[in-house]
Design a protein around this motif. Structure first.
Motif, PDB file in Angstrom:
ATOM      1  N   ARG A  44      63.274   5.084  16.210  1.00 43.96           N
ATOM      2  CA  ARG A  44      62.705   4.460  15.008  1.00 43.96           C
ATOM      3  C   ARG A  44      61.314   3.893  15.295  1.00 43.96           C
ATOM      4  N   GLU A  45      61.176   3.197  16.430  1.00 42.78           N
ATOM      5  CA  GLU A  45      59.879   2.620  16.797  1.00 42.78           C
ATOM      6  C   GLU A  45      58.826   3.707  16.968  1.00 42.78           C
ATOM      7  N   LEU A  82      53.745   7.163  12.284  1.00 42.23           N
ATOM      8  CA  LEU A  82      53.353   7.001  10.884  1.00 42.23           C
ATOM      9  C   LEU A  82      52.123   6.112  10.758  1.00 42.23           C
ATOM     10  N   SER A  83      52.090   5.030  11.529  1.00 34.28           N
ATOM     11  CA  SER A  83      50.936   4.123  11.482  1.00 34.28           C
ATOM     12  C   SER A  83      49.672   4.789  12.001  1.00 34.28           C
ATOM     13  N   LYS A  84      49.808   5.581  13.050  1.00 39.94           N
ATOM     14  CA  LYS A  84      48.644   6.204  13.680  1.00 39.94           C
ATOM     15  C   LYS A  84      48.159   7.446  12.937  1.00 39.94           C
ATOM     16  N   HIS A  85      49.088   8.319  12.530  1.00 35.70           N
ATOM     17  CA  HIS A  85      48.713   9.610  11.956  1.00 35.70           C
ATOM     18  C   HIS A  85      49.030   9.755  10.469  1.00 35.70           C
ATOM     19  N   GLY A  86      49.946   8.912   9.969  1.00 30.55           N
ATOM     20  CA  GLY A  86      50.360   9.042   8.572  1.00 30.55           C
ATOM     21  C   GLY A  86      51.516  10.004   8.377  1.00 30.55           C
ATOM     22  N   SER A  95      56.557  12.358   5.940  1.00 29.43           N
ATOM     23  CA  SER A  95      55.782  11.179   5.553  1.00 29.43           C
ATOM     24  C   SER A  95      56.552   9.872   5.675  1.00 29.43           C
ATOM     25  N   THR A  96      57.862   9.942   5.919  1.00 28.61           N
ATOM     26  CA  THR A  96      58.670   8.741   6.149  1.00 28.61           C
ATOM     27  C   THR A  96      59.682   9.026   7.249  1.00 28.61           C
TER      28      THR A  96
END
Length: 88
Positions: A54-55, A61-65, A77-78
């Motif tokens: 999960r981490e 997601l934070s870095k690449h989207g 995307s999620t």
């Protein structure tokens, strides 16, 4: 015969003690989750490895989207669309 539910929040009972599917443990560790990464991979995982997954997903997601699957190279995307996590 009734078809099983496709989406569940937990597995109600097991007739054995499942162990984490990662070989990094020195001794067997009890699996607490069944994780299915869309259609590419599924495995039983302990809490520590599930939390790490999960981490990692949230960092990507934070870095690449998006999260990119290492097997099929699809983008998600999620975390929830990438992997289903079911408590045992």
């Amino acid at each position: 015969m009734t078809a099983p539910a496709i989406h569940t929040t937990s597995i109600e009972h097991l007739d054995h003690q499942p162990t984490c599917g990662f070989k990094r443990h020195k001794t067997p560790v009890t699996a607490t989750y069944w994780v299915q990464a869309h259609a590419c991979e599924e495995r039983l995982m302990c809490t520590a490895h599930t939390n790490r997954l999960r981490e990692l997903g949230h960092r990507l997601l934070s870095k690449h989207g998006y999260i990119e699957c290492a097997h099929c190279l699809a983008h998600f995307s999620t975390f929830e669309t990438y992997a289903a996590v079911v408590s045992l």
